[in-house]
Structure formats: C-alpha cells, structure tokens
Write an enzyme that holds these catalytic residues in place. Structure first.
Site, mmCIF file in Angstrom:
data_model
loop_
_atom_site.group_PDB
_atom_site.id
_atom_site.type_symbol
_atom_site.label_atom_id
_atom_site.label_comp_id
_atom_site.label_asym_id
_atom_site.label_seq_id
_atom_site.Cartn_x
_atom_site.Cartn_y
_atom_site.Cartn_z
ATOM 1 C CG ASP A 16 -3.502 2.681 6.766
ATOM 2 O OD1 ASP A 16 -3.475 2.818 5.367
ATOM 3 O OD2 ASP A 16 -3.726 2.198 7.304
HETATM 4 C C1 BGC Z 1 -6.184 1.295 4.779
HETATM 5 C C2 BGC Z 1 -4.948 0.518 4.451
HETATM 6 C C3 BGC Z 1 -4.702 0.115 3.342
HETATM 7 C C4 BGC Z 1 -4.467 0.598 2.423
HETATM 8 C C5 BGC Z 1 -4.373 1.360 0.713
HETATM 9 C C6 BGC Z 1 -6.421 2.530 4.263
HETATM 10 O O1 BGC Z 1 -6.886 3.192 4.057
HETATM 11 O O2 BGC Z 1 -6.213 1.630 6.120
HETATM 12 O O3 BGC Z 1 -5.573 -1.371 5.389
HETATM 13 O O4 BGC Z 1 -3.610 -0.810 3.019
HETATM 14 O O5 BGC Z 1 -5.684 1.994 2.722
HETATM 15 O O6 BGC Z 1 -5.628 1.047 -0.008
#
Ligand code: BGC
Length: 758
Positions: A230
């Site tokens: 993530d």
């Molecule tokens: C989120 C993800 C997301 C990523 C990119 C993160 O903060 O938890 O779900 O895909 O950011 O935007």
C-alpha cells in the site's frame, strides 16, 4: 501469467537495476529497464471507477473524468456475479482508454464493524460473498487485459491508526474470516497483484510479514503475481523483500534502492530473494505490455451500466405497501440529498465522474402529471434548522406522499478515519420525525455507505430504501424503484444492527496502546447475532421485493456423502406475485456437532434468479469440501469431521425456507490430537478415544462414589456429581488420583492409551 522467458532478462540486469525495479518510479508508475525492453507499468485507483490523475507525477492532481460506479457496498448488495463481470469489463475499457495497466482494487476486507470509515469500499461481512463477487470482478478486468490489485492484505478492518495498529487475531479467525475472500480470488482469478496492508497483524507489519506474504499467499495459495505495498506501507525495505513484498510504492526512493544494493553486497539480503521479486515485477510488466489497443469509450453505455448496478444494489428495507408509488397526484421531495446525492466516499477511490444525475430530476421525469415540490429539509451543518424543517413539514402535509432523502455529511464516510457512531445527524432525525408525524405516507431513502441505526424514527416511516453511495447514475435507479418501473432485488451484504452497542466488535474497537484485539473471533456480522440470538434491525441477506417467492421441493443428491465429493442441493423457486422480479437464494450450512466451536450457520452458496409472475426455476448448488470444513489450528489445516449437517435454504439469515439434513463422511486421516493433557471429555468425544477411555472413566467415577450413567441427584457427602466434575480434567490429572489402584505408572497408562488410539 503469460509464459515468457524472464530469466534471461534477470541475468542481464545489474544489481542496481534490480533494486531500482523493486521501488516505484513515481506516485503511479513503476520503473522500466529501457535497455532490456522492459516498460513501466501504470497503477491507478480504484475499485469503483478509474482515478487516473491528470498529472501522474503528482499524488493529488485532479482526476481525468471516468465513470463513477456505485461503491462496493452497493455492488455487493446486488449479489450478482454476472453484473460484477460487466462492471469489470467496463472498468478495464476505461483503464485502457486512460492508459492504466493495473487497477488498484477491488477492496475485499471484511466489515468487522459498521464503523469502519472505508466500509463503502468493501463488500461484506461475509468472506464467501466477498470472495465470489471479487473473483468475478477480477476475472473480468483481467480477461480484458488489465491487471488488478486485490487489497488490503490483510486484516485491515479499520481506519483508526491504520498505519500502525496491530490487529491481534487468532489463527483460526484469520483463516476462516479474514483470509478466505483473498484465498478464493487468488486461487480462482489469479490477480496480477495483491496489495499489502498498512497495519500490523499480531505485532508484525503486513509488509514485513513473511508468513502472510510468502508462506500463505505465495507458497500455499500459489500466488504468482507481484505483492505491491500500500502507498507508504513499507518500513524496512530489506526485511520486506525477505518477507515477500515485491514492489514498494510510491517512488522514487533512491535511499531505499541504495539500501537494497548495500544489503546484497554485505550479504544481509540474499540476491535470490531480490531476483524472485524482480521476476514477479517483470511478469507484471510483461502483462502490462500486452494491454490491448484502446477503443473509443462509450460513456453513455457505462453510465447506463452504473445505473443498472445501482438498481440491483438498492435494498428495499421496509415497505408497508406504499411502494411502488401508485400515481400520486402530489409528491413532496424532501432533503438535500435529493438534489445532491452522495455518489461515493472520500479518499483514494474518489472518481471525477463524467456526469452526475440527481434524484429530484429523475423523480420529476417519472412523475407524469403529478405535482412535484421540493424542500431542502436540513442544511449541511450539524445544527438543527427549524425553519427548514417547518418548510418541509408544510410541503409534506400538502402532498399525497413524501420522499425524504438523507445522506450523511461526506466527511463522515471516508478513508482515513472511522465513523464516530451509527446515527444519522440530529437535524436529519428531527426532520424525519417531524415529516412522518404529519405525513404517514413517507418513504425514507438512505444515501449512506453502510448501516445506520433507525430506532428513533423507523416506525413512523411507511417505507425505507437503502440506496448506498449510488454512483453517478444511481438517481435514475432510485426513481425506477420508487415508481415500480423496476422491482427491487438487492439484499444486504451486511447486517443492520439495532444499536451500536449490539455490534460484534463493540468492546474491542478501535483498540488502544497500538493494538486492536479481535476478541469476537469468528463471530462478526450475522455469525455474532445468530450466536447471541440477538435481534437486529435488518438481517444479513434481507431485502424486500414487490413480488413474493415460494421455495419448494428442496432435495439433495445424496443424504450421505464424502467430503471430497460434496453434495448437490436443488430447490424450486416460484414467483408467486404479480410482478417480474429477482430473488437471491442463499444457502447456509449448519454443523450439528464439531470438536471446535462453530458459527450457527455460514453462507456457502447463493444465486440470483429472474422470474416472471408464476414462473418456477430450479436452482442448483454444489457444496464441496470447504462448505463443511473448518480450520483447525492444532492440525494447521482445513478439516472435516464425520457428522450431520443441515443445509438451510432461504431468502436471508432470518428467513430460512427449507432445511435438508445430510451426513458427511470425512476422508481425512488426521493424526489424533489426544494426549495426556487432553481432558476426559475430549477423549470421550473421539470415537477411538472413547472406547479406550470409557472403562477407565467408569472406574474413576465409581471410585469417587458416583455413577457415570446416572442423572440422579449427586450423592452425599460431597453433593458433587463426580462424573461431571472429572469431565474437564486432563487424563493425566485423573490418573494421579488413581495411581494406587492402577497396574502401572500413569505415564505407562497414558502411553498405552495413546497407542490404542493411534
Ligand atoms: C490506500 C490504497 C490506495 C493507495 C493509492 C492508499 O492510501 O490505502 O487503497 O490504493 O493509497 O492511492
């Protein structure tokens, strides 16, 4: 993964190139290796529409227009895997048009508590339903040549301290509740990537969790794609690589790259571990390079699909007969949400919609000759505005029917933090109470991400409709359902509780001192309410229709079957009403007796069937090994046990229409878990153990002055039921009392007992 020769590329790469490849080149792109013909991969959010930023070098520039489909809560309430396939196809077309290789979704974390801020992005409280829907989604996206990122792996069930909290969860609960949806999608749909979560599980960051990322995901489930972090989830790059975290996002991070190079040089990191991640990322790059050519997008077709998904996901929660509306002459439309519907939640999945419909206009279009009036009802602030309420009341009183739309303030349903409670805002509750007091023919339309409590006002409403975060085209779907142009067919994929204090995680949420203890174990969602026999507002699987369905002739392929073969179950479902409609037929399995505690019943199959009035369809389900198995931590595997099961077929967890009893024969030859620490009860529960221990048990009870077969009052002088009192003692403990009367040492006897059992 398409077969192509990765190894020669890896062989030609320098150590620096390998390390560089394993960290992103920018916020949304991976590095390429130009001299070897490896291109970059573009990864963009999100689950219910593309969030492809105008400027891919920034984290937050405006998104290019894309269709905003209803969010996952609504998608899940469709219970329609074919619709999920259509959604996947549309998302893939948009991704291709926007130059995106991998969609960062779907999000399939379990709804452990209705308070989780991100529940709108997740499907359900049930792992089987989530897995089935997500597998269809992933297969469709990837079938069209675009990758997916299954997220957030794993046990990422709250926003509070999401970057650091440790989800302390026992192994069985992890295996039976928090992992199965991931397992199903990985095995059946083979996502290109899995996104590792921010949080920790049992103290270890998911990004450092070798058991999770390598042993379970890659080795046990056979995941052959790349594990992506993530955004910002990696703490220690070298440990993460060793754990199986292949690609760190976002980048660039030159210091990380240098650290990996240095770790290989000084022997801290085995280059083979790095090569393994490189191979997986090259595999993804190869897949990305096969992305088909873009065709012109048919935005209106995608808008229409968004409307169909909303229509199938809308749940008619309550209806005293007011719906569908019967040619009302004057309709009062009340509530800001009628003009400004909430189409999605806040955070990384936020899409810049191509257009947004509103409910007021959609209602006006279908109202024919009827007069349609509007009152705002409540302001966006949290304070009660009596003037707005008075206007709404006057309008409602003058009309034949009131349609009252409420949406929580957008800021309350978002990534990044959880909801404080399950309530509508005070002005909204005051408005509903005031309007329903003067107009009993009021329909409340909820435009919320997840469950809200309704006890203060639900009795006054003639009908309640859950329209979720409905996507850009949901307004038309709401109007179609209110006017009966469509028959509602959505059912809840999450329980609506009566009170926050009733919810399963209430005493263990959101945690403290960096830890959230999953103390409710297996018992989340309906598993909890069933076990507690606790009434809920609306049960899992609930959703009304404008027609009625009869269930009849349930039958099984065999009364007795082997676990590996499974059993086939059929039922005839008839539309007994006057309107065509769809029924979601649900199959739950109840294990009558097991050596470990099990939920009362668990969803193991479902189907959505379309029926004309009077039409009957035979719905058939196959229930295989996993429908009956549970994860046994002592055996460290899924096991079945001989015994009787009930197959429950119905329209919701609370509406079981037919029950079929079957007997399962386990084909597993499991080593006995009995030992000298096992209790008499455990020995007696085991068929072989029982024959060995029964004589000893009788002897001991007789010695204590009791009678093993008797239900009589306990004898004097102790007043204690000897048989019952020894049941939960370890065998060795009992033998200590009887050493004098036994022919050998207790250890010899235990050894002999165990020998007999094995
Ligand atoms: C989120 C993800 C997301 C990523 C990119 C993160 O903060 O938890 O779900 O895909 O950011 O935007």
């Amino acid at each position: 993964m398409a077969v192509f020769d990765i190894d020669p590329i890896v062989d030609q790469m320098t150590l620096e190139e390998k390390a560089t490849l394993c960290t992103g080149a920018g916020p949304w792109r991976t590095e390429g290796v130009e001299r070897l013909g490896v291109g970059p991969v573009t990864l963009c959010d999100g689950p219910h529409g593309l969030r492809r930023l105008e400027d891919l070098t920034t984290m937050t520039s405006p998104g290019l227009p894309a269709t905003c489909f209803p969010t996952a809560s609504c998608q899940a309430a469709t219970w329609n895997t074919s619709l999920m396939e259509e959604l996947g196809g549309a998302l893939a077309r948009e991704a291709i048009a926007l130059g995106v290789d991998v969609i960062l979704g779907p999000g399939i974390n379990m709804k452990r508590t209705p308070l989780c801020g991100r529940n709108f992005e997740y499907f359900s409280e049930d792992p089987y339903l989530s897995g089935a829907l997500a597998a269809a989604y992933v297969q469709a996206v990837q079938g069209a040549g675009v990758g997916t990122s299954l997220k957030h792996f794993a046990a990422n069930n709250q926003e509070y301290q999401r970057f650091s909290i440790s989800a302390d969860v026992d192994e069985r609960t992890l295996r039976e509740i928090y992992l199965p949806a991931f397992e199903k999608v990985v095995k059946e749909a083979r996502p290109w990537t899995v996104m590792c979560a921010y949080n920790r599980i049992n103290a270890t960051y998911c990004s450092n969790h070798r058991e999770l990322l390598t042993e379970i995901l890659k080795d046990e489930w056979g995941f052959d794609g790349a594990v992506v972090s993530d955004w910002g989830a990696v703490h220690d790059r070298v440990t993460a690589l060793q754990a199986g975290l292949d690609l760190e996002m976002p980048g660039p991070k030159p210091r990380r790259v240098d650290g990996v190079v240095a770790a290989v040089r000084d022997g801290t990191l085995d280059e083979e571990a790095l090569d393994e991640s490189v191979r997986r990322i090259l595999g993804m790059a190869h897949q990305g390079a096969q992305t088909p050519e873009a065709h012109p997008l048919d935005s209106s077709a995608h808008h229409a699909l968004a409307r169909r998904i909303a229509a199938e996901g809308i749940v008619l929660l309550k209806n005293d007969g007011l719906l569908p509306l019967q040619d009302p002459t004057h309709i009062a439309v009340i509530g800001r949400a009628a003009r400004e519907p909430r189409i999605q939640g806040g955070g990384s999945s936020n899409v810049n919609p191509t257009q947004v419909d509103n409910c007021f206009d959609a209602i006006q279009r279908l109202a024919g000759e009827a007069r349609v009036t509007y009152a705002e009802g409540y302001a966006s602030e949290l304070d009660i505005d009596q003037e707005l309420i008075d206007q709404a009341v006057a309008l409602a009183q003058a009309a034949r029917v009131a349609l009252l739309f409420v949406a929580l303030p957008p800021v309350l349903e978002s990534e990044g933090y959880d909801r404080p409670d399950l309530d509508l805002t005070a002005p909204q509750v005051a408005l509903i109470q005031a309007v329903t007091a003067v107009q009993p023919r009021t329909v409340v339309i909820l435009n919320t991400a997840s469950a809200v409590v309704m006890e203060p006002w639900i009795d006054g409403a003639a009908a309640v409709v859950e329209a979720w975060l409905m996507g850009q085209a949901g307004a038309g779907a709401v109007a179609d359902i209110l006017f009966g142009r469509l028959n509602p067919s959505g059912k809840l994929a999450e329980t609506f509780p009566r009170r926050l204090a009733d919810t399963p995680a209430y005493l263990n949420f959101p945690g403290e001192n960096g830890v959230v203890r999953y103390g409710e174990g297996l018992f989340i969602g309906y598993r909890y309410y069933d076990a507690k026999e606790m009434p809920v507002l609306f049960p899992f699987g609930h959703g009304l229709s404008y027609t009625t369905f009869a269930y009849d002739q349930a039958r099984v392929s065999a009364r007795r079957f082997k676990d590996v073969e499974g059993v086939t179950l059929s039922v005839d479902v008839t539309n007994t009403g006057e309107m065509a409609g769809q029924e979601i037929v649900q199959v739950y399995v109840h294990d009558r007796e097991a050596s470990l505690v099990r939920p009362v019943k668990e969803l193991k199959a479902f189907a959505k069937v379309q029926l004309e009035p009077g039409e009957t369809a035979t719905v058939t389900f196959h229930l295989g090994f996993r429908a009956f198995a549970f994860y046994h931590p002592a055996h460290q595997r899924w096991i079945t046990e001989d015994g009787q099961f009930d197959l429950l077929i119905g329209g919701s967890t609370a509406d079981i229409r037919c029950t079929e009893a079957v007997t399962l024969e386990s084909t597993l030859d499991l080593p006995s878990l009995l030992n000298e620490e096992s209790t008499l009860r455990e020995w007696l529960a085991n068929p072989q153990g029982r024959s060995v221990i029964q004589p000893l048990f009788e002897q001991i009870v007789a010695h204590m002055g009791g009678d093993p077969g008797s239900s009589e009052e306990p004898p004097e002088p102790t007043g204690m039921d000897a048989a019952r009192s020894v049941m939960d003692m370890p065998v060795l403990g009992i033998l200590r009392f009887r050493e004098d009367a036994l022919p050998a040492t207790p250890e010899d006897i235990v050894a002999w007992l165990l020998e007999e059992v094995r």
